[in-house]
Design a protein around this motif. Structure first.
Motif, PDB file in Angstrom:
ATOM      1  N   PRO A  40      10.707  15.390  46.707  1.00  0.00           N
ATOM      2  CA  PRO A  40      11.855  15.059  47.555  1.00  0.00           C
ATOM      3  C   PRO A  40      13.148  15.570  46.925  1.00  0.00           C
ATOM      4  N   ARG A  41      14.035  16.060  47.757  1.00  0.00           N
ATOM      5  CA  ARG A  41      15.342  16.555  47.301  1.00  0.00           C
ATOM      6  C   ARG A  41      16.425  15.795  48.052  1.00  0.00           C
ATOM      7  N   PRO A  42      16.809  14.638  47.565  1.00  0.00           N
ATOM      8  CA  PRO A  42      17.766  13.808  48.305  1.00  0.00           C
ATOM      9  C   PRO A  42      19.125  14.470  48.457  1.00  0.00           C
ATOM     10  N   TRP A  43      19.515  15.358  47.559  1.00  0.00           N
ATOM     11  CA  TRP A  43      20.820  16.004  47.655  1.00  0.00           C
ATOM     12  C   TRP A  43      20.891  16.952  48.849  1.00  0.00           C
ATOM     13  N   GLU A  44      19.747  17.424  49.358  1.00  0.00           N
ATOM     14  CA  GLU A  44      19.764  18.295  50.528  1.00  0.00           C
ATOM     15  C   GLU A  44      19.942  17.503  51.822  1.00  0.00           C
ATOM     16  N   ASN A  45      19.653  16.220  51.797  1.00  0.00           N
ATOM     17  CA  ASN A  45      19.739  15.386  52.986  1.00  0.00           C
ATOM     18  C   ASN A  45      21.082  14.679  53.116  1.00  0.00           C
ATOM     19  N   GLN A  46      21.971  14.869  52.162  1.00  0.00           N
ATOM     20  CA  GLN A  46      23.272  14.208  52.203  1.00  0.00           C
ATOM     21  C   GLN A  46      24.169  14.839  53.255  1.00  0.00           C
ATOM     22  N   THR A  47      24.933  13.992  53.908  1.00  0.00           N
ATOM     23  CA  THR A  47      25.927  14.504  54.855  1.00  0.00           C
ATOM     24  C   THR A  47      27.234  14.717  54.106  1.00  0.00           C
ATOM     25  N   ASP A  48      28.201  15.326  54.751  1.00  0.00           N
ATOM     26  CA  ASP A  48      29.489  15.596  54.107  1.00  0.00           C
ATOM     27  C   ASP A  48      30.206  14.316  53.713  1.00  0.00           C
ATOM     28  N   SER A  49      30.016  13.229  54.436  1.00  0.00           N
ATOM     29  CA  SER A  49      30.705  11.970  54.131  1.00  0.00           C
ATOM     30  C   SER A  49      30.133  11.298  52.876  1.00  0.00           C
TER      31      SER A  49
END
Length: 83
Positions: A72-81
């Motif tokens: 899993p790559r949680p940093w790729e799923n982050q939104t701009d906010s």
């Protein structure tokens, strides 16, 4: 003719093969032989016949596919906010 600075390889076909040699212990070879025997007995008339090296490669490849699931790559799923 221009001379290139390519390093000579001892075996020119070695560049074609990207792999490794794996030594299996007696128990693993015994289990592979039992699996091959079972596959040969259960196989139908038109089923492919596996050699022991081919069966070992197939088993290792399937194990790698099973174990090496994508991380899993949680940093790729982050939104701009969230940044």
């Amino acid at each position: 003719m221009k001379k290139t600075n390519r390093r000579k390889q001892k075996n020119p076909r070695a560049a074609e093969k990207a792999g490794m040699t794996i030594h299996l212990d007696e128990d693993c070879v015994r289990v592979l032989k039992m699996l091959k025997l079972r596959l040969d007995l259960e196989a139908g008339e038109f089923s492919p016949v596996f050699s022991l090296p081919a069966l070992a490669r197939h088993a290792i490849r399937k194990w790698c596919d099973h174990v090496a699931a994508p991380l899993p790559r949680p940093w790729e799923n982050q939104t701009d906010s969230e940044v």
